[in-house]
Each structure stands twice: as structure tokens, then as C-alpha cells.
Design a protein around this motif. Structure first.
Motif, PDB file in Angstrom:
ATOM      1  N   LEU A  91      38.085 112.529  12.553  1.00 56.04           N
ATOM      2  CA  LEU A  91      36.752 111.971  12.338  1.00 56.04           C
ATOM      3  C   LEU A  91      35.707 112.766  13.115  1.00 56.04           C
ATOM      4  N   ALA A  92      36.013 113.065  14.381  1.00 57.71           N
ATOM      5  CA  ALA A  92      35.059 113.797  15.218  1.00 57.71           C
ATOM      6  C   ALA A  92      34.770 115.182  14.659  1.00 57.71           C
ATOM      7  N   LEU A  93      35.801 115.896  14.228  1.00 59.70           N
ATOM      8  CA  LEU A  93      35.605 117.255  13.729  1.00 59.70           C
ATOM      9  C   LEU A  93      34.913 117.267  12.377  1.00 59.70           C
ATOM     10  N   SER A  94      35.319 116.388  11.472  1.00 54.66           N
ATOM     11  CA  SER A  94      34.734 116.399  10.125  1.00 54.66           C
ATOM     12  C   SER A  94      33.282 115.945  10.153  1.00 54.66           C
ATOM     13  N   VAL A  95      32.995 114.861  10.855  1.00 56.60           N
ATOM     14  CA  VAL A  95      31.602 114.409  10.951  1.00 56.60           C
ATOM     15  C   VAL A  95      30.788 115.397  11.775  1.00 56.60           C
ATOM     16  N   GLY A  96      31.429 116.015  12.771  1.00 54.43           N
ATOM     17  CA  GLY A  96      30.733 117.005  13.588  1.00 54.43           C
ATOM     18  C   GLY A  96      30.312 118.228  12.795  1.00 54.43           C
ATOM     19  N   VAL A  97      31.096 118.595  11.788  1.00 56.82           N
ATOM     20  CA  VAL A  97      30.711 119.693  10.896  1.00 56.82           C
ATOM     21  C   VAL A  97      29.448 119.322  10.119  1.00 56.82           C
ATOM     22  N   LEU A  98      29.381 118.068   9.703  1.00 60.09           N
ATOM     23  CA  LEU A  98      28.277 117.612   8.858  1.00 60.09           C
ATOM     24  C   LEU A  98      27.033 117.225   9.651  1.00 60.09           C
ATOM     25  N   ALA A  99      27.231 116.705  10.851  1.00 67.19           N
ATOM     26  CA  ALA A  99      26.114 116.228  11.672  1.00 67.19           C
ATOM     27  C   ALA A  99      26.236 116.821  13.074  1.00 67.19           C
ATOM     28  N   PRO A 100      25.810 118.069  13.245  1.00 63.67           N
ATOM     29  CA  PRO A 100      26.023 118.779  14.515  1.00 63.67           C
ATOM     30  C   PRO A 100      25.464 118.070  15.747  1.00 63.67           C
ATOM     31  N   ARG A 101      24.371 117.338  15.592  1.00 59.66           N
ATOM     32  CA  ARG A 101      23.761 116.697  16.758  1.00 59.66           C
ATOM     33  C   ARG A 101      24.641 115.585  17.331  1.00 59.66           C
ATOM     34  N   LEU A 102      25.579 115.096  16.550  1.00 57.06           N
ATOM     35  CA  LEU A 102      26.458 114.022  17.012  1.00 57.06           C
ATOM     36  C   LEU A 102      27.719 114.546  17.695  1.00 57.06           C
ATOM     37  N   ARG A 103      27.880 115.860  17.756  1.00 58.59           N
ATOM     38  CA  ARG A 103      29.136 116.420  18.255  1.00 58.59           C
ATOM     39  C   ARG A 103      29.518 115.952  19.653  1.00 58.59           C
ATOM     40  N   PRO A 104      28.616 115.946  20.636  1.00 54.72           N
ATOM     41  CA  PRO A 104      29.027 115.496  21.982  1.00 54.72           C
ATOM     42  C   PRO A 104      29.564 114.059  21.991  1.00 54.72           C
ATOM     43  N   VAL A 105      28.880 113.161  21.267  1.00 56.06           N
ATOM     44  CA  VAL A 105      29.322 111.765  21.215  1.00 56.06           C
ATOM     45  C   VAL A 105      30.663 111.661  20.492  1.00 56.06           C
ATOM     46  N   LEU A 106      30.815 112.409  19.411  1.00 59.95           N
ATOM     47  CA  LEU A 106      32.055 112.372  18.641  1.00 59.95           C
ATOM     48  C   LEU A 106      33.243 112.881  19.447  1.00 59.95           C
ATOM     49  N   LEU A 107      33.049 113.957  20.175  1.00 61.16           N
ATOM     50  CA  LEU A 107      34.137 114.509  20.976  1.00 61.16           C
ATOM     51  C   LEU A 107      34.505 113.576  22.131  1.00 61.16           C
ATOM     52  N   LEU A 108      33.506 112.918  22.720  1.00 57.36           N
ATOM     53  CA  LEU A 108      33.782 111.922  23.761  1.00 57.36           C
ATOM     54  C   LEU A 108      34.585 110.763  23.184  1.00 57.36           C
ATOM     55  N   PHE A 109      34.196 110.325  22.003  1.00 58.42           N
ATOM     56  CA  PHE A 109      34.930 109.259  21.315  1.00 58.42           C
ATOM     57  C   PHE A 109      36.398 109.646  21.111  1.00 58.42           C
ATOM     58  N   ALA A 110      36.628 110.854  20.599  1.00 60.41           N
ATOM     59  CA  ALA A 110      37.998 111.308  20.343  1.00 60.41           C
ATOM     60  C   ALA A 110      38.796 111.397  21.643  1.00 60.41           C
ATOM     61  N   ALA A 111      38.159 111.875  22.711  1.00 62.33           N
ATOM     62  CA  ALA A 111      38.848 111.988  24.001  1.00 62.33           C
ATOM     63  C   ALA A 111      39.233 110.618  24.537  1.00 62.33           C
ATOM     64  N   LEU A 112      38.359 109.638  24.379  1.00 61.95           N
ATOM     65  CA  LEU A 112      38.663 108.282  24.857  1.00 61.95           C
ATOM     66  C   LEU A 112      39.827 107.674  24.074  1.00 61.95           C
ATOM     67  N   ILE A 113      39.843 107.876  22.775  1.00 65.81           N
ATOM     68  CA  ILE A 113      40.952 107.353  21.971  1.00 65.81           C
ATOM     69  C   ILE A 113      42.258 108.010  22.385  1.00 65.81           C
ATOM     70  N   ALA A 114      42.236 109.324  22.558  1.00 66.26           N
ATOM     71  CA  ALA A 114      43.452 110.039  22.971  1.00 66.26           C
ATOM     72  C   ALA A 114      43.943 109.538  24.327  1.00 66.26           C
ATOM     73  N   LEU A 115      43.033 109.385  25.272  1.00 72.36           N
ATOM     74  CA  LEU A 115      43.398 108.893  26.599  1.00 72.36           C
ATOM     75  C   LEU A 115      43.940 107.475  26.528  1.00 72.36           C
ATOM     76  N   SER A 116      43.337 106.664  25.680  1.00 68.20           N
ATOM     77  CA  SER A 116      43.774 105.267  25.570  1.00 68.20           C
ATOM     78  C   SER A 116      45.219 105.156  25.113  1.00 68.20           C
ATOM     79  N   ARG A 117      45.663 106.067  24.263  1.00 70.63           N
ATOM     80  CA  ARG A 117      47.039 105.984  23.750  1.00 70.63           C
ATOM     81  C   ARG A 117      48.070 106.190  24.846  1.00 70.63           C
ATOM     82  N   VAL A 118      47.715 106.985  25.834  1.00 66.19           N
ATOM     83  CA  VAL A 118      48.616 107.194  26.968  1.00 66.19           C
ATOM     84  C   VAL A 118      48.527 106.023  27.942  1.00 66.19           C
ATOM     85  N   ILE A 119      47.311 105.550  28.197  1.00 68.56           N
ATOM     86  CA  ILE A 119      47.121 104.480  29.180  1.00 68.56           C
ATOM     87  C   ILE A 119      47.749 103.164  28.723  1.00 68.56           C
TER      88      ILE A 119
END
Length: 256
Positions: free
Chosen positions: A164-192
Motif C-alpha cells: 500500500l505504501a509503495l503503490s500509493v507513494g508512486v501515485l501521491a509522492p507527497r504522502l510518502r513519508p506518512v506511508l512509509l511510517l505507516f508500513a514501518a509501524l505495521i511491520a514492527l507491530s507484527r514482531v511486538i
């Protein structure tokens, strides 16, 4: 020189979607490092040291990585656009349906195709989830074991979030920082929350990156560009100048 305009020194742009070879090399090296022992150490540390309140917070966060939150609305949007094209041509034209359909299809495809690949790999790998290690001492890969406790690799939630972060980030570049933070939080949550090992998360992210790159490459090959359809590049994003562009700008300045 009179009328000459100098363009500022610019660095070439950095592509948002990573290329397949670096993904495979870097991701593969990281996977090997984690599988050789770091997975166990991190999982046991999280179980022993992570405060219960933090785990509960991340249990809420991790739900945002469920694919239905993104596949259902994008799928309905695609069906609506197809229906408009078939039975409501005026609506299709007013919405500029063609320019909306393919970007939406790109997001849907990245999440959906990656999810299909995740499920195939999960069944093939048969990796025991962390709870089996912590409760029964079971660790490792048991290929083609059709049980929920043996679907750890790769992480489906991480694949969904990164896709989701990469595909939407391609389409809406200004959202990239928020999208990547979102993806990082989800990834971290799976371990925690104890659902995955770190290497499962890396595997899910790698798969998402490869699918997003491959699908965009295929669309572009077919003459269906999907880049920045939902917004321009940020103002400080460098772009490569076309051949002769610097000379053309200087000439126009002289003419004025």
C-alpha cells in the motif's frame, strides 16, 4: 552574460520503487542474518521484556495491516468505474474514468497479487509461528503443513502495508513519508505482538517491493503510466533535465 539563467546544481532523482536486484541482494543478506540466530534472540527478548501496555497498543495498530481494509474499497471503486463505462458513459467521461481506473487498479493489484503470493509461500514454507516456539519449543520450517500455526513466513500484514505504501507513494509522492511510517509501524507491530519473526517481516516487505515494481513495469510496458496520478512530486524533488533543456531555457531568457 546578459540574460543567461543558470539552473541550480541538482542531484539526479532517487527512484521511489526499489529495483529488484538490490531488493534481492540486501533483503537476502538481511534474511540470512536474521535466520542465523537474530530471530530467536529478538523474539525471546520481546516476550520477556516488552511491557504489556505497549503490546496492547500494537495489537490495535496491527489491525491496520489487514488487507480487507484496502482491497474492498479499491475493488468497489474499480467495479463502480467499470459500471460507469458500460452503462453511464456520461459519468465515465465526467469523472475522466480512464485516468482514475488504472491508478486504482495498480493499488489493488499490488496488494492483491502480493497477498496471493504470500499465501502460496506460507503454505510452501510451513514456518512455525513464534507462539509455537515459546509454548512448545517448536522452531523451523515444515513445508506444506496446512495449519495456522505454520504460516509465519512471510508476514502478510507487512506485505499489505508495504504494498500500500509503495503503490500509493508512486501515485501521491507527497504522502510518502506518512506511508512509509505507516508500513514501518505495521511491520514492527507484527514482531511486538508475537505473530512473526523479524525475518518474516523482511520477507513480506521484499515481496511487496518486487510485486509493486513488477506490476508498474508491466503497466508501463503496455503504455499505461501510473506515476504521480494523484499529485505532483514535492517541490524539492529533483528531476533529470531533458537533453538541451538548459540551453533552451537560456535561449528563452535571452529572447526576453
Amino acid at each position: 552574460m546578459t540574460g543567461e539563467r543558470h539552473l541550480p546544481s541538482r542531484k539526479p532523482p532517487v527512484a521511489f520503487l526499489p529495483e529488484p536486484v538490490p531488493v534481492l541482494l540486501v533483503g537476502g543478506a538481511l534474511l540470512a542474518l536474521l535466520l542465523l540466530g537474530t530471530d530467536l534472540a529478538v523474539t525471546q527478548w520481546v516476550k520477556a521484556q516488552m511491557p504489556g501496555a505497549v503490546v496492547q497498543v500494537f495489537r490495535g495498530i496491527t489491525r491496520a495491516g489487514e488487507s480487507q481494509w484496502y482491497l474492498v474499497p479499491t475493488g468497489l471503486g474499480l467495479l463502480g468505474l467499470l459500471a460507469a463505462r458500460r452503462w453511464a458513459t456520461v459519468v465515465w467521461q465526467r469523472l475522466d474514468g480512464a485516468s482514475r481506473f488504472w491508478p486504482l487498479a495498480y493499488v489493488f493489484g499490488c496488494v492483491a497479487l502480493g497477498g496471493i503470493a504470500v499465501n502460496i509461500i506460507k503454505l510452501s514454507a510451513g514456518r512455525a509461528r513464534p507462539r509455537l516456539l515459546l509454548n512448545e519449543g517448536i522452531y523451523g520450517f515444515f513445508p506444506f503443513t496446512a495449519a495456522s500455526g505454520y504460516t509465519s513466513f512471510p508476514s502478510g500484514h507487512t506485505q499489505t502495508a508495504v504494498a500500500l505504501a509503495l503503490s500509493v507513494g508512486v501515485l501521491a509522492p507527497r504522502l510518502r513519508p506518512v506511508l512509509l511510517l505507516f508500513a514501518a509501524l505495521i511491520a514492527l507491530s507484527r514482531v511486538i505482538v508475537g505473530a512473526h519473526y523479524p525475518s518474516d517481516v523482511v520477507g513480506g516487505a521484499m515481496l511487496a517491493a518486487l510485486v509493486c515494481w513488477g506490476l508498474r513495469w508491466e503497466l508501463n510496458r503496455r503504455g499505461i503510466p501510473v506515476g504521480t496520478a494523484w499529485g505532483p512530486e514535492p517541490e524539492n524533488t529533483w528531476r533529470t533535465e531533458a537533453p538541451g533543456e538548459r540551453q533552451s531555457i537560456a535561449q528563452k531568457a535571452d529572447e526576453k
